[in-house]
Design a protein around this motif. Structure first.
Motif, mmCIF file in Angstrom:
data_model
loop_
_atom_site.group_PDB
_atom_site.id
_atom_site.type_symbol
_atom_site.label_atom_id
_atom_site.label_comp_id
_atom_site.label_asym_id
_atom_site.label_seq_id
_atom_site.Cartn_x
_atom_site.Cartn_y
_atom_site.Cartn_z
ATOM 1 N N GLU A 1 1.471 -0.923 -0.101
ATOM 2 C CA GLU A 1 0.111 -0.322 0.187
ATOM 3 C C GLU A 1 0.734 1.418 -0.261
ATOM 4 N N PHE A 2 2.325 1.232 0.709
ATOM 5 C CA PHE A 2 2.911 2.009 0.602
ATOM 6 C C PHE A 2 4.212 2.618 -0.378
ATOM 7 N N ILE A 3 4.149 1.834 -1.548
ATOM 8 C CA ILE A 3 4.934 1.332 -1.959
ATOM 9 C C ILE A 3 4.051 1.947 -3.564
ATOM 10 N N THR A 4 5.489 3.135 -4.453
ATOM 11 C CA THR A 4 4.658 3.628 -5.279
ATOM 12 C C THR A 4 5.633 3.049 -6.560
ATOM 13 N N GLU A 5 5.591 3.178 -7.895
ATOM 14 C CA GLU A 5 6.806 2.784 -8.998
ATOM 15 C C GLU A 5 7.454 3.207 -9.660
ATOM 16 N N ASP A 6 7.617 4.715 -8.437
ATOM 17 C CA ASP A 6 9.164 5.321 -8.283
ATOM 18 C C ASP A 6 9.920 5.154 -7.430
ATOM 19 N N ASN A 7 9.129 4.435 -6.181
ATOM 20 C CA ASN A 7 10.051 3.517 -4.933
ATOM 21 C C ASN A 7 11.169 2.411 -5.677
ATOM 22 N N VAL A 8 9.747 2.275 -6.751
ATOM 23 C CA VAL A 8 10.914 0.736 -7.293
ATOM 24 C C VAL A 8 11.821 1.116 -7.827
ATOM 25 N N ALA B 1 17.537 1.493 -9.442
ATOM 26 C CA ALA B 1 18.226 1.393 -9.360
ATOM 27 C C ALA B 1 20.081 1.242 -8.488
ATOM 28 N N MET B 2 20.065 0.812 -7.220
ATOM 29 C CA MET B 2 20.572 0.893 -6.695
ATOM 30 C C MET B 2 21.551 -0.108 -6.052
ATOM 31 N N VAL B 3 20.382 -1.336 -6.938
ATOM 32 C CA VAL B 3 21.196 -2.729 -7.343
ATOM 33 C C VAL B 3 21.669 -3.254 -8.389
ATOM 34 N N THR C 1 20.294 -4.905 -24.939
ATOM 35 C CA THR C 1 21.498 -3.697 -25.525
ATOM 36 C C THR C 1 21.195 -2.133 -25.760
ATOM 37 N N PRO C 2 21.040 -0.949 -25.948
ATOM 38 C CA PRO C 2 20.572 0.030 -25.819
ATOM 39 C C PRO C 2 20.609 0.282 -27.179
ATOM 40 N N ARG C 3 19.208 1.008 -28.255
ATOM 41 C CA ARG C 3 19.145 1.046 -29.684
ATOM 42 C C ARG C 3 19.531 2.625 -29.700
ATOM 43 N N TYR C 4 19.876 3.578 -28.566
ATOM 44 C CA TYR C 4 20.418 4.886 -28.531
ATOM 45 C C TYR C 4 20.458 5.731 -27.243
ATOM 46 N N ASP C 5 21.422 7.162 -27.273
ATOM 47 C CA ASP C 5 22.207 7.637 -26.382
ATOM 48 C C ASP C 5 21.163 7.199 -25.168
ATOM 49 N N ASN C 6 21.544 7.693 -23.775
ATOM 50 C CA ASN C 6 20.463 7.506 -23.144
ATOM 51 C C ASN C 6 18.989 6.731 -22.950
ATOM 52 N N ASP C 7 19.081 5.324 -23.879
ATOM 53 C CA ASP C 7 17.718 4.624 -23.634
ATOM 54 C C ASP C 7 17.899 4.357 -22.578
ATOM 55 N N PRO C 8 16.765 4.475 -21.830
ATOM 56 C CA PRO C 8 16.423 3.599 -19.990
ATOM 57 C C PRO C 8 16.403 2.817 -20.896
ATOM 58 N N CYS C 9 16.848 2.223 -18.976
ATOM 59 C CA CYS C 9 16.540 0.282 -18.982
ATOM 60 C C CYS C 9 15.228 0.823 -18.338
ATOM 61 N N PHE C 10 14.705 -1.307 -18.820
ATOM 62 C CA PHE C 10 13.150 -0.398 -18.612
ATOM 63 C C PHE C 10 12.509 -1.127 -16.469
ATOM 64 N N TYR C 11 13.348 -1.181 -16.167
ATOM 65 C CA TYR C 11 14.139 -2.109 -14.680
ATOM 66 C C TYR C 11 13.999 -0.865 -14.098
ATOM 67 N N CYS C 12 14.934 0.164 -14.264
ATOM 68 C CA CYS C 12 15.427 1.101 -13.258
ATOM 69 C C CYS C 12 15.024 2.862 -13.967
ATOM 70 N N GLY C 13 14.816 3.163 -15.442
ATOM 71 C CA GLY C 13 14.638 4.584 -15.911
ATOM 72 C C GLY C 13 16.123 5.190 -16.151
ATOM 73 N N ARG C 14 17.487 4.159 -15.573
ATOM 74 C CA ARG C 14 18.393 5.014 -16.397
ATOM 75 C C ARG C 14 19.143 3.997 -17.333
#
Length: 240
Positions: A140-147, A152-154, A175-188
């Motif tokens: 109930e306390f967890i948001t997508e941003d938290n996840v 990003a920390m592991v 593999t990334p398609r372009y520069d700064n292509d975000p990771c699906f898991y962490c967004g980085r």
């Protein structure tokens, strides 16, 4: 205002634990009544004006805790940023006063993170552990941003999602398609990731040099650097 618990003898307790503590301290509390009625009746028998909280001490008799009063400050997951959730745990049984339920086990929370946010189990497990360390132990306390922030920390494999083909279909790429292509898991982007060396199991930054010809997960190639030794195996590797 809805009463969700009580402050009694320096503890915030759920109604059930409050009644148990009162009886353990010799205060007679009628059974079979709603907790508010039972506690109010016990106060009258002791000559306590229950509605005037300033007239008695919570060390002697319970004081109501309402939803508006509940707040738990969380450990700093971001420096200088204060986070809190609008609930508190019963110090007796561990239930959340407003939710009325305990936090799930680590296994159950891992399953929730895995299924709700489409993470591999190998990523969901450390993410769930990180969230529990932050105090976010209930879904109930967890948001997508938290996840995403915890991911990003592991260390984890990089993956990105793109639409391909005609008709289009969603594919998961390592593999990334372009520069700064975000990771699906962490967004980085890939460059911000940390992986685990296949040889010595050391955590390695994606764009750093490492002594082994370690398979840099997400890049699918072997990197070679100057001769250095692994702190665990004492082996060395040199460019050919």
């Amino acid at each position: 205002m809805s009463v969700v618990g009580y402050t009694y003898q320096a503890e915030n307790l759920c109604p059930s634990c409050t009644l148990k503590a009162m009886r353990a301290n010799g205060i007679k509390v009628q059974r079979g009544k709603p907790h508010e009625d039972a506690i109010r009746l016990a106060a009258e028998k002791l000559g306590i004006v229950f509605d005037d909280e300033r007239s008695y001490d919570s060390g002697d008799f319970p004081k109501p805790v309402t939803k508006q009063m509940c707040e738990t400050e969380l450990p700093d997951s971001e420096p200088g940023v204060r986070h809190a959730i609008s609930d508190e745990r019963c110090t007796g049984c561990g239930r959340w006063l407003i939710l009325g339920a305990k936090s799930p086990s680590e296994v159950v929370l891992t399953r929730f993170i895995r299924d709700s946010y489409e993470l591999p189990h190998t990523v969901a497990k450390p993410v769930a552990g990180e969230l529990r360390c932050w105090g976010l132990s209930h879904p109930e306390f967890i948001t997508e941003d938290n996840v995403r922030q915890a991911a990003a920390m592991v260390p984890h494999d990089y993956a990105t999602v793109h639409a391909e083909g005609n008709p289009q279909r969603i594919v998961l790429l390592t593999t990334p398609r372009y520069d700064n292509d975000p990771c699906f898991y962490c967004g980085r982007p890939w460059e911000k990731h940390r992986f685990v060396c296949d040889t010595c199991r050391t955590t390695v930054a994606a764009d750093s040099k490492h002594s082994h010809q370690a398979r840099m997960k997400g890049q699918l190639q072997f990197r070679k650097t100057k001769e250095t030794s692994c702190p665990e195996t004492k082996e060395t590797s040199c460019p050919e």
